[in-house]
Scaffold this motif. Sequence first.
Motif, PDB file in Angstrom:
ATOM      1  N   GLY A  39      46.976  39.324  35.822  1.00  0.00           N
ATOM      2  CA  GLY A  39      48.047  40.289  36.037  1.00  0.00           C
ATOM      3  C   GLY A  39      49.429  39.694  35.924  1.00  0.00           C
ATOM      4  N   LYS A  45      50.111  38.911  31.648  1.00  0.00           N
ATOM      5  CA  LYS A  45      49.300  40.016  31.141  1.00  0.00           C
ATOM      6  C   LYS A  45      48.988  39.890  29.652  1.00  0.00           C
ATOM      7  CE  LYS A  45      50.093  43.754  34.366  1.00  0.00           C
ATOM      8  NZ  LYS A  45      48.694  44.022  34.672  1.00  0.00           N
ATOM      9  N   ASN A 104      50.814  47.797  43.662  1.00  0.00           N
ATOM     10  CA  ASN A 104      51.097  48.041  42.248  1.00  0.00           C
ATOM     11  C   ASN A 104      50.199  49.133  41.696  1.00  0.00           C
ATOM     12  OD1 ASN A 104      49.182  47.114  39.840  1.00  0.00           O
ATOM     13  ND2 ASN A 104      48.702  45.828  41.619  1.00  0.00           N
ATOM     14  N   ASN A 145      40.776  38.002  31.047  1.00  0.00           N
ATOM     15  CA  ASN A 145      40.388  39.158  31.846  1.00  0.00           C
ATOM     16  C   ASN A 145      40.528  40.373  30.938  1.00  0.00           C
ATOM     17  OD1 ASN A 145      40.922  41.561  33.492  1.00  0.00           O
ATOM     18  ND2 ASN A 145      40.814  40.147  35.235  1.00  0.00           N
ATOM     19  N   THR A 175      38.227  39.401  45.117  1.00  0.00           N
ATOM     20  CA  THR A 175      38.180  40.782  44.703  1.00  0.00           C
ATOM     21  C   THR A 175      39.472  41.180  43.959  1.00  0.00           C
ATOM     22  OG1 THR A 175      39.359  41.602  46.664  1.00  0.00           O
ATOM     23  CG2 THR A 175      36.959  41.437  46.832  1.00  0.00           C
ATOM     24  N   ASN A 176      39.470  42.428  43.529  1.00  0.00           N
ATOM     25  CA  ASN A 176      40.688  43.039  42.993  1.00  0.00           C
ATOM     26  C   ASN A 176      41.530  43.567  44.163  1.00  0.00           C
ATOM     27  OD1 ASN A 176      42.485  44.331  41.116  1.00  0.00           O
ATOM     28  ND2 ASN A 176      40.774  44.483  39.691  1.00  0.00           N
ATOM     29  N   THR A 177      42.539  44.370  43.905  1.00  0.00           N
ATOM     30  CA  THR A 177      43.373  44.943  44.974  1.00  0.00           C
ATOM     31  C   THR A 177      42.622  46.088  45.670  1.00  0.00           C
ATOM     32  OG1 THR A 177      44.358  46.413  43.341  1.00  0.00           O
ATOM     33  CG2 THR A 177      45.539  44.381  43.811  1.00  0.00           C
ATOM     34  N   LEU A 206      45.016  42.048  52.626  1.00  0.00           N
ATOM     35  CA  LEU A 206      43.748  42.120  51.876  1.00  0.00           C
ATOM     36  C   LEU A 206      42.795  40.993  52.254  1.00  0.00           C
ATOM     37  CD1 LEU A 206      42.044  43.229  49.442  1.00  0.00           C
ATOM     38  CD2 LEU A 206      43.595  42.003  47.914  1.00  0.00           C
ATOM     39  N   SER A 223      39.515  35.870  45.214  1.00  0.00           N
ATOM     40  CA  SER A 223      40.888  36.320  44.964  1.00  0.00           C
ATOM     41  C   SER A 223      41.179  37.450  45.942  1.00  0.00           C
ATOM     42  CB  SER A 223      40.989  36.822  43.521  1.00  0.00           C
ATOM     43  OG  SER A 223      41.969  37.810  43.392  1.00  0.00           O
ATOM     44  N   GLY A 256      44.541  37.993  48.909  1.00  0.00           N
ATOM     45  CA  GLY A 256      45.257  37.723  50.153  1.00  0.00           C
ATOM     46  C   GLY A 256      45.332  36.277  50.572  1.00  0.00           C
ATOM     47  N   VAL A 260      45.133  32.865  43.222  1.00  0.00           N
ATOM     48  CA  VAL A 260      46.243  33.484  43.962  1.00  0.00           C
ATOM     49  C   VAL A 260      47.116  34.295  43.002  1.00  0.00           C
ATOM     50  CG1 VAL A 260      46.335  31.675  45.709  1.00  0.00           C
ATOM     51  CG2 VAL A 260      47.743  31.448  43.678  1.00  0.00           C
TER      52      VAL A 260
HETATM   53  C1  LIG Z   1      51.339  43.307  39.884  1.00  0.00           C
HETATM   54  C2  LIG Z   1      49.874  43.024  39.819  1.00  0.00           C
HETATM   55  C3  LIG Z   1      49.192  43.221  38.616  1.00  0.00           C
HETATM   56  C4  LIG Z   1      47.828  42.957  38.539  1.00  0.00           C
HETATM   57  N1  LIG Z   1      47.187  43.151  37.360  1.00  0.00           N
HETATM   58  C5  LIG Z   1      45.867  42.881  37.263  1.00  0.00           C
HETATM   59  C6  LIG Z   1      45.188  43.038  36.040  1.00  0.00           C
HETATM   60  O1  LIG Z   1      45.766  43.402  35.009  1.00  0.00           O
HETATM   61  N2  LIG Z   1      43.851  42.777  36.007  1.00  0.00           N
HETATM   62  C7  LIG Z   1      43.162  42.366  37.121  1.00  0.00           C
HETATM   63  O2  LIG Z   1      41.959  42.123  37.035  1.00  0.00           O
HETATM   64  N3  LIG Z   1      43.796  42.178  38.284  1.00  0.00           N
HETATM   65  C8  LIG Z   1      45.111  42.429  38.385  1.00  0.00           C
HETATM   66  N4  LIG Z   1      45.758  42.259  39.574  1.00  0.00           N
HETATM   67  C9  LIG Z   1      44.984  41.823  40.764  1.00  0.00           C
HETATM   68  C10 LIG Z   1      45.108  40.312  40.990  1.00  0.00           C
HETATM   69  O3  LIG Z   1      44.560  39.597  39.919  1.00  0.00           O
HETATM   70  C11 LIG Z   1      44.386  39.892  42.288  1.00  0.00           C
HETATM   71  O4  LIG Z   1      42.999  40.041  42.108  1.00  0.00           O
HETATM   72  C12 LIG Z   1      44.814  40.715  43.485  1.00  0.00           C
HETATM   73  O5  LIG Z   1      46.209  40.909  43.493  1.00  0.00           O
HETATM   74  C13 LIG Z   1      44.406  40.063  44.823  1.00  0.00           C
HETATM   75  O6  LIG Z   1      44.927  38.784  44.952  1.00  0.00           O
HETATM   76  P1  LIG Z   1      46.315  38.453  45.731  1.00  0.00           P
HETATM   77  O7  LIG Z   1      46.210  39.097  47.091  1.00  0.00           O
HETATM   78  O8  LIG Z   1      46.362  36.956  45.750  1.00  0.00           O
HETATM   79  O9  LIG Z   1      47.399  39.052  44.920  1.00  0.00           O
HETATM   80  C14 LIG Z   1      47.123  42.511  39.687  1.00  0.00           C
HETATM   81  C15 LIG Z   1      47.815  42.312  40.881  1.00  0.00           C
HETATM   82  C16 LIG Z   1      49.165  42.556  40.964  1.00  0.00           C
HETATM   83  C17 LIG Z   1      49.880  42.347  42.259  1.00  0.00           C
END
Ligand SMILES: Cc1cc2nc3c(=O)[nH]c(=O)nc-3n(C[C@H](O)[C@H](O)[C@H](O)COP(=O)(O)O)c2cc1C
Length: 346
Positions: free
Chosen positions: A68, A71, A116, A144, A246-248, A275, A299, A301, A321
Motif C-alpha cells: 500500500g 502501490k 483509508n 501484492n 492481516t489486512n485493515t 488493530l 501485519s 498494528g 509494518v
Molecule cells: C493507506 C493504506 C493503503 C493500503 N493499501 C493496501 C493495498 O493496496 N493492498 C493491501 O494488501 N494492503 C493495503 N494496506 C494494508 C496494509 O498493507 C497493512 O496490512 C495494514 O495497514 C495493517 O498494518 P499496519 O497496522 O501496520 O498499517 C493499506 C494500508 C493503508 C494504511
Amino acid sequence: MYKLLIRPLLFLFPPEQAHKIVLGALKVARYIPGCRFLIRLMFRRRSKLLEKELFGIKFPNPVGLAAGLDKNGEYYNDLANLGFGFMEIGSLTPLPQDGNPTPRLWRLPKDRALINRMGINNRGVRSALQTLKQEHPKIIIGANISKNTDTPNEEAGKDYARSIALLYDFVDFFVLNVSCPNVRDLDRLQGDNMLQQVLDSVKEVIRYNETARPVLLKVSPDMSRDQLDVIIHLALINGLDGIVATNTTRSRSNLVTAEKTVTAIGEGGLSGAPLFEKSLETVRYIHAKSNGLLPIIASGGIMTPDQASRMMDAGASLIEVYTGFIYEGPAFAKRIVKHLKKRMKK
Ligand SMILES: Cc1cc2nc3c(=O)[nH]c(=O)nc-3n(C[C@H](O)[C@H](O)[C@H](O)COP(=O)(O)O)c2cc1C
C-alpha cells in the motif's frame, strides 16, 4: 528528530499529500550524489543472527514494509535503504484504476491509527513491470496483487493469474489480496467456493513455470473462526506457501478519537495501534490451527519493537509494518531489527 520536527510538519498536510511529499523526497535523494549511500548508512542494519530462510527465500531480516505504500512499484530501491528485509509492492491490478474519490485517507493521531478507503488505486501491473525491468530490485519483493474493481468475483481468478504470469520472472513472491475492505465485495473472495476458484487459476499459471514462486494469501482480521478454518484448510490442501495476517479492519471499537469524528469519516479500513490485538489473535489462531505448517507474515498494528516480538512469539515468521512506519518514521525498521537481535542473543 522525526517525531519532533518532521512528523509535525508532515502532519500539517492532508495524509495523501504528505505521503507524496515523502516519496518525492526519496526520489530527489536519488539525484544527490552520496545521498542514497548516507541514508543506507543511517538506517540499514545487517545481522547474520536475524537472517531467515523461508519458502526458499533468504531474508536478510524479518522486518518488511506492508503493501500500500509503494502501490505502483516505483520506490522499492529507495525504501530498500531504510533497513527493511523485504517489502510488498501494490496492490497491483491487471488494468490501471483510479480507486475511490478523495479524500480517502485520514489520520487518527490520538489512536495512532489511520483509516483509508483508497480502493486499490494503481497504475496497473504493466507499469510496475516496466520499472522492474529497468531497475533491478535491491530488496526482496513481494508483489501484492488483486482483481480490478470492475471484474466480477466469478472471474477474479483470471485477474490474479494474469498478473502472476506477467510479473513471474521479476518478483520474489506473490501475495493474493482478497481481503481489502475498500473494494466492493472483494473480501467475499475469502469464501469457500470463490477462493478455490481463485486458487485453481493461480495454480494453473504456476504449473507452467519452471522456477518456484511462493504464493501467500492476505486475510482480513474481521473473519469468524469458522471462516478462518475454511481458509486454513484451503491454504493447506492447495499448497499455499503462507498467510499474511492481516489486512485493515472494518471495526471501530476501542477508539479514543471522538465518535463524531470517526462517524464523519465513514467507511474504510482501520490500521495502526487499535488493530494490533485483533491481528495478534489471528496470527496465534492460524499458527495453532495449522500446527505451525503455514508460515505467517504478521501485519497489523505493530507500532513498537516489542509488538514485533509478540507477533513472532505468536507464530509469525516475518512481520510487516505500514502505519507504524508513518508514526515512528524512517528508523522504525532499524529499531525493530535491533530489538529482535537483542532478543535473539538472550
Ligand atoms: C493507506 C493504506 C493503503 C493500503 N493499501 C493496501 C493495498 O493496496 N493492498 C493491501 O494488501 N494492503 C493495503 N494496506 C494494508 C496494509 O498493507 C497493512 O496490512 C495494514 O495497514 C495493517 O498494518 P499496519 O497496522 O501496520 O498499517 C493499506 C494500508 C493503508 C494504511
